[in-house]
Design an enzyme around this catalytic site. Structure first.
Site, short mmCIF file in Angstrom:
data_model
loop_
_atom_site.label_atom_id
_atom_site.label_comp_id
_atom_site.label_asym_id
_atom_site.label_seq_id
_atom_site.Cartn_x
_atom_site.Cartn_y
_atom_site.Cartn_z
N GLU A 253 22.07 -13.47 -8.85
CA GLU A 253 21.61 -12.10 -9.03
C GLU A 253 20.35 -12.04 -8.20
OE1 GLU A 253 19.17 -9.56 -10.86
OE2 GLU A 253 19.93 -10.44 -12.73
N CYS B 202 14.82 -6.20 -11.83
CA CYS B 202 15.83 -6.17 -10.78
C CYS B 202 16.49 -4.79 -10.71
CB CYS B 202 16.88 -7.24 -11.00
SG CYS B 202 17.20 -7.57 -12.73
#
Lengths: 505, 505
Positions: A257, A294
């Protein structure tokens, strides 16, 4: 000054290398506490050997044993919430309340318990029985996993306690966690608590181990080592791409990720009709935790006209009026200032902030840029790199066609969002944009900002490259996140006594 | 001599390149029929443009439309079984009966219908609804897919008709098939039948297209092209690894089925107690279709003692007494002879065959090698490369410990098999070996040979690298094989009218 011991092969061992580092207090920029070791290859090799041995013992265990481990660990983390959250606060400057104690720690232990529930029933493994052909299949453990945690969630994404940890262990795999060097003390405290649980439950030495840090070359060597079966990584695109290349070259599953700018398309009707809502949603989402998520909304596409100018003006004021919280580490601050220079070099215009804050610690002014859609579309790649922190970029369109063009040149993202009304013009534009954006994002939102990633079985915290390495997997949400750390195992005409319990008649 | 036209952008078009090739009759080694074009980049670019346009139209279509296409196509293939199987026989030398007409074609149309059934219900897409959080997710189409078929199944794995075709289309994706140059006429005939169905059902031009061949560099360029969303490949490890590297570098999902030697561990009790069964099972599996199966048993581990010598002797006789069927192509024959030389160079001993057959066409003698376990274990990598064809290697152990050592040095395989009895010694050895072998193979068999891959929801035709590129996916079996060509799409707080139907309340 003490050099911290390392949790390897079931024991806290004296480090054998020479390099060390210390934690920093982001409020002051000062180092504090113990020295922590940067592990050399001897220590890594010991971890790999020990994980392999543990795997040979635990790979036949029923899910209930892993469930018990996760549940007991969740209990002791909850019972030690105060010391964990206080130390995490010193190392990260994230507030004890509401963030750490009321948000991140309960999220962490909830994840562990949800993963435990899946491990206990085994439903995550999709057992499939074809009696007619006597063929059966199930997802099973894959072997020792390297889990590399990020800087921005010292608990909920930590390699030794977070989502990847829960998924790896619940799928029945030994884990070697690489804690992030921004919060070594917090990681150590949790590993100490974990050790007691592992011992109480008779897990073999090496089932769970933790390294504080290592040289990047040793990290890549570890990724390539055949004793590592799979890799989970959350962090920067630069590190992630290097890890992916190393894993890909040996055909090893790797789940990354990496980064995302999380575009927010504000449709014309929504900006005029829901102006205050858009202002408040965006402000909260972009500056929360100094934007160190994120899913931070890093790109806002605004419609032609006066409302967009008004939106920018309001945002300028609000960004300037809001006191920025400290960033997690010096390199986050430096990364922001470097990206600001790059954005200025591309022709983006600075609307607010843009500088480090005066005084101690790691603070950067809440920062807002704007750029014309024409400029953006001339070199989109210059604007598609994440700025990790309290900053965002407004794209000022002069025609609706530019929405489509912007959507068309996006790369893979964790999220994409539309602010809309039910007006016919918004509806028509949504229907034009949605199919394009849908393919580029893991999670599509409507009238809701992307920060706040619910731990839901329907969550996809994932998306096409470069947001992650594969658009079919999610890092958050059970049971789907567990299947990342498993392999599909088929049994063809295998005697009943040699089948996993879930595949027996 | 006519140069065949190419099915691109909805029409059969005159090729614009200069290179061509012809099909060979493997019985005679002679070329026959039309010239087929090797496509240049202009043609590939047209295919990519047209697939992109088709995708923009079809990506919102319900599963029932793709189901209808697959079912109608299955019907016309069945209705044209005779011409298809006759042409396939000329191009591959695989017998019309029982192989093509009674086996492979019914398998092919069964796959299309099973995929259609999944597309119709949508259950393959694992729709997940979390009402409390208003988060929903589902697997959806990913975009145009390049499907590259192998030489050994002109129908069931053909890019324009086989398992990947069925999975790609059922998941709602446009497809660009690369037919294998060993059977261009068969591929053309099926594409012609498909075109009519596509037209009848109003599919856009470019939804399904077919290229006969291309330069490898153009193939890799196509893999990297952003207009290709994912790649399916069945073929050699050498080509597969190159395709994987190209796809990995741009973070593109790629699903490969490359090679496997499919180890058969014959345990001591089984060899003495079930001698004839083992002989017959192995003989049938290894020589079927001249051994040209990805699951061909290429490595047999035999116990210490006199039974193993007797087994080898019986096999020598039976291999010599059995007439080899023609191989699919000249390069299969050349590949076998080259690997034979390599094996002889490593110290393997030739027991039977080892030469090309006299006369016309592509035939190699049924070939058997043996090697001592000591020799095998000294340089296992020399013996782990597939010999594609009617050949196998016996490993002669001198102690049971060598079974474990051999299992330990295997790399990723599609299948692994144990022949056992319920005797205590076999049982104990099975329990020692199984955990090691289990992690290295996609499908584990017991007292059954690996050839014959049932189209079952429980099948795993997959396995760890280098058998495939990822141990979590299967190329055979619905619905699992469909999810390869999809992405996980999450909807967070999205208005009901903008949700896919399967995610509405």
């Amino acid at each position: 000054m003490t050099v911290a011991r390392i949790y390897l092969a079931g024991e806290w061992r004296e480090p054998t290398g020479t390099k060390t580092f210390q934690a920093h207090n982001p409020q002051t920029g000062q180092v504090f506490g113990d020295e922590y070791p940067v592990s050399n290859w001897d220590e890594i090799d010991l971890a790999l050997k020990s994980a392999t041995k543990a795997d040979a013992i635990t790979r036949g265990w029923p899910g209930s044993r892993f469930a018990e481990l996760l549940e007991r660990y969740a209990d002791v983390l909850d019972a030690n919430a105060d010391p964990i959250c206080e130390l995490a606060n010193q190392e990260t400057a994230l507030p004890v309340t509401p963030r750490l104690k009321n948000g991140e720690l309960p999220r962490t232990t909830n994840q562990l318990r949800l993963a435990a529930a899946e491990a206990r029933t085994g439903a995550w493994a999709l057992p499939t029985i074809d009696r007619e052909n006597d063929i059966r299949s199930i997802y099973r453990s894959i072997g020792p996993v390297l889990a590399i945690g990020p800087n921005n969630f010292p608990l909920a994404y930590n390699g030794i306690s977070g989502g990847d940890f829960a998924a790896v262990v619940a799928a029945g795999n030994p884990i070697i966690a690489k804690a992030h060097p921004a919060h070594p003390g917090t990681s150590r405290l949790m590993a100490e608590l974990l050790q007691k649980v592992l011992q109480d439950l008779d897990f073999p030495a090496g089932f769970a181990q933790m390294l504080y840090d290592m040289h990047p070359a040793d990290g890549l060597r570890m990724v390539r080592d055949p004793r590592i079966a799979a890799v989970g990584f959350t962090g920067s695109q630069r590190s992630g791409v290097a890890i992916k290349a190393a894993a890909d070259a040996c055909g090893k599953p790797v789940f990354l990720e990496m980064s995302s700018i999380n575009p927010i398309f504000i449709l014309p009707g929504a900006l005029s009709g829901r102006f205050d809502e858009v202002v408040n949603d965006f402000l909260g989402s972009c500056l929360l935790g100094s934007g160190q998520f994120c899913t931070n909304p890093g790109l806002v596409i605004l419609p032609p006209g006066a409302d967009a100018a008004r939106f920018v003006k309001v945002m300028q004021e609000k960004f300037a009026a809001s006191t920025p919280a400290p960033l997690l580490a010096a390199n986050v601050k430096e990364g922001m200032l470097m990206r600001f220079q790059q954005l200025l070099g591309t022709g983006a215009e600075l609307l607010a902030g843009g500088k480090a804050c005066a005084g101690d610690g790691y603070r950067v002014e809440n920062t807002l840029f704007q750029v014309s859609a024409e400029r953006f579309l001339a070199t989109p790649e210059a604007f598609l790199e994440e700025v990790f922190g309290n900053s965002s970029l407004m794209v000022m369109t002069s025609s609706e066609d530019q929405y489509e063009a912007i959507a068309g040149c996006l790369n893979g993202q964790l999220t994409g969002c539309f602010y809309t009304t039910e007006q016919a013009a918004d509806e028509a534009l949504y229907r034009k944009l949605e199919p394009v954006v849908r393919r580029k994002v893991g999670r599509l939102l409507n009238n809701k900002m992307p920060t706040g990633v619910a731990v839901s079985p329907a969550m996809n915290h994932g998306g096409p490259f470069p947001a992650t390495g594969h658009p079919g997997f999610t890092a958050v949400g059970f049971p789907a996140s567990m299947r990342r750390f498993s392999m599909l195992a088929c049994y063809d005409h295998v005697a009943p006594q040699h089948l996993p319990e879930l595949l027996r008649d």
